[in-house]
Design an enzyme around this catalytic site. Structure first.
Site, PDB file in Angstrom:
ATOM      1  CE  LYS A 231       7.402  47.470 -19.827  1.00 22.27           C
ATOM      2  NZ  LYS A 231       6.594  48.545 -19.442  1.00 22.27           N
TER       3      LYS A 231
ATOM      4  CG  MET B  51      14.327  50.933 -21.953  1.00 16.65           C
ATOM      5  SD  MET B  51      14.912  52.094 -23.175  1.00 16.65           S
ATOM      6  CE  MET B  51      16.641  51.695 -23.145  1.00 16.65           C
ATOM      7  CB  SER B  52       8.873  51.153 -17.823  1.00 20.50           C
ATOM      8  OG  SER B  52       7.788  51.774 -17.164  1.00 20.50           O
TER       9      SER B  52
ATOM     10  NE  ARG C   8       3.011  53.459 -13.909  1.00 18.49           N
ATOM     11  CZ  ARG C   8       2.102  53.307 -14.879  1.00 18.49           C
ATOM     12  NH1 ARG C   8       2.371  52.537 -15.915  1.00 18.49           N
ATOM     13  NH2 ARG C   8       0.940  53.927 -14.812  1.00 18.49           N
TER      14      ARG C   8
ATOM     15  CB  VAL D   2      13.423  49.069 -26.452  1.00 14.89           C
ATOM     16  CG1 VAL D   2      14.823  49.619 -26.291  1.00 14.89           C
ATOM     17  CG2 VAL D   2      12.986  49.128 -27.914  1.00 14.89           C
TER      18      VAL D   2
ATOM     19  CG  HIS E 238       8.024  56.062 -25.335  1.00 10.24           C
ATOM     20  ND1 HIS E 238       8.606  56.350 -24.125  1.00 10.24           N
ATOM     21  CD2 HIS E 238       6.759  55.677 -25.060  1.00 10.24           C
ATOM     22  CE1 HIS E 238       7.718  56.142 -23.152  1.00 10.24           C
ATOM     23  NE2 HIS E 238       6.598  55.734 -23.687  1.00 10.24           N
TER      24      HIS E 238
HETATM   25  P1  AMP Z   1       3.359  54.561 -22.530  1.00  5.60           P
HETATM   26  O1  AMP Z   1       3.902  55.939 -22.725  1.00  5.60           O
HETATM   27  O2  AMP Z   1       3.984  53.819 -21.409  1.00  5.60           O
HETATM   28  O3  AMP Z   1       1.844  54.545 -22.520  1.00  5.60           O
HETATM   29  O4  AMP Z   1       3.773  53.753 -23.831  1.00  5.60           O
HETATM   30  C1  AMP Z   1       3.469  54.225 -25.111  1.00  5.60           C
HETATM   31  C2  AMP Z   1       3.782  53.138 -26.112  1.00  5.60           C
HETATM   32  O5  AMP Z   1       5.164  52.807 -26.033  1.00  5.60           O
HETATM   33  C3  AMP Z   1       2.999  51.840 -25.856  1.00  5.60           C
HETATM   34  O6  AMP Z   1       2.585  51.288 -27.105  1.00  5.60           O
HETATM   35  C4  AMP Z   1       4.022  50.973 -25.178  1.00  5.60           C
HETATM   36  O7  AMP Z   1       3.801  49.587 -25.369  1.00  5.60           O
HETATM   37  C5  AMP Z   1       5.291  51.414 -25.875  1.00  5.60           C
HETATM   38  N1  AMP Z   1       6.455  51.094 -25.039  1.00  5.60           N
HETATM   39  C6  AMP Z   1       6.682  51.489 -23.762  1.00  5.60           C
HETATM   40  N2  AMP Z   1       7.841  50.965 -23.293  1.00  5.60           N
HETATM   41  C7  AMP Z   1       8.348  50.220 -24.299  1.00  5.60           C
HETATM   42  C8  AMP Z   1       9.516  49.409 -24.443  1.00  5.60           C
HETATM   43  N3  AMP Z   1      10.391  49.258 -23.463  1.00  5.60           N
HETATM   44  N4  AMP Z   1       9.718  48.791 -25.627  1.00  5.60           N
HETATM   45  C9  AMP Z   1       8.824  48.925 -26.649  1.00  5.60           C
HETATM   46  N5  AMP Z   1       7.713  49.673 -26.574  1.00  5.60           N
HETATM   47  C10 AMP Z   1       7.470  50.309 -25.420  1.00  5.60           C
END
Ligand code: AMP
Length: 282
Positions: A150, A185-186, A188, A177, A37
């Site tokens: 991602k 990275m996630s 979850r 990333v 993020h």
């Molecule tokens: P999320 O909070 O999971 O809905 O993600 C919010 C934003 O962050 C989305 O545009 C995702 O694609 C991006 N994102 C989440 N994980 C990653 C990562 N490991 N690398 C790059 N962007 C990410």
């Protein structure tokens, strides 16, 4: 760093920035932030003068039986992390403000890009994503919005939606990333126990192997797909949701590996579903 919980405050602040001639950037997230993020936020800060990070676990993009209730949340820690960047505002709305009782308006997305991959395994997911992102676009009226590669299918759908609904917003893609050992990275990832976390490395490993095969000259889609599937299946805890290869332009089917291809995987470890992908240019 200001934290706004209401749509009105956020709308007023963004409008004020635009009236001052500032370029406004928006980074939509569901919070529980990590370096992935922050890469989006840093890119937004590089390209824009005023940056809003939205943090909202959007109920309309979760299906029945998915992890909406248990999705990790920690606004205080998110704020601390964002304070290490030049972001100006956190927009953390309450669900009843975004979706008041009797709410009936949704943005429907159709077609080949939406029907496959996560669109097939999570019915209604992208309708929820398109709806919340449209609402965030109209609330913040950013000049640019930042999304991660991602969620490759998500960013493709948003680019198409922005084009087709004439949102005057530049959609910027930011590369994936990864953790030092390769796991994407996630938020979850916190659900994984030690053994699942170790075996989850197989997503990146499978994508890497498939990429190497393509770069070494393999053009038979079935062969590369088999390599993806067999590598993932070598992890006893992995349960494949999908492992697919499509055109990276529009997710159309390919008979041969050619042009820009997207290899995308979704794999469950216990109750945790992880996604990852790789773009390869031939
Ligand atoms: P999320 O909070 O999971 O809905 O993600 C919010 C934003 O962050 C989305 O545009 C995702 O694609 C991006 N994102 C989440 N994980 C990653 C990562 N490991 N690398 C790059 N962007 C990410």
């Amino acid at each position: 760093m200001q934290v706004f919980h209401t749509i009105k405050q956020t709308q007023e602040w963004c409008l004020e920035q635009k009236m001052k001639g500032k370029r406004v950037g928006l980074v939509p997230t569901m919070g529980y932030l990590h370096e992935g993020h922050l890469a989006l936020v840093k890119e937004a800060c590089r390209q824009c003068d005023a940056v809003v990070v939205s943090i909202f676990v959007n109920p309309t993009q979760f299906g029945v039986g998915e992890d909406f209730e248990r999705y990790p949340r920690d606004l205080a820690k998110d704020k601390e992390l964002l304070e290490t960047t030049r972001a100006d505002v956190i927009f953390a709305p309450e669900a009843p403000d975004m979706y008041p009782a009797g709410y009936d308006t949704f943005v429907e997305v159709f077609g080949e890009i939406t029907g496959k991959l996560c669109g097939a395994s999570r019915p209604g997911h992208f309708r929820g994503v398109a709806t919340v992102v449209s609402k965030l676009f109209l609330i913040c009226q950013p000049d640019a919005a930042f999304f991660g590669q991602k969620d490759a299918q998500q960013v493709m759908i948003i680019e198409k939606m922005a084009r087709e609904l004439n949102f005057p917003i530049t959609i910027v893609r930011v590369p994936i990333v990864r953790e030092p050992d390769g796991l994407a990275m996630s938020s979850r990832n916190v659900y994984l126990d030690a053994e699942q976390r170790q075996q989850a490395l197989v997503l990146n490993q499978a994508l890497q192997k498939a990429e190497q095969a393509i770069l070494a000259g393999e053009r038979d889609l079935a062969v590369v797909k088999k390599l993806l599937v067999e590598t993932i299946e070598s992890s006893p805890l992995a349960e494949i949701d999908y492992a697919e290869i499509y055109s990276a332009e529009d997710l159309s089917n390919l008979d041969l590996i050619k042009g820009r291809v997207l290899m995308a995987v979704a794999v469950k470890f216990g109750g945790t579903r992880l996604i990852d992908n790789r773009l390869v240019e031939v």
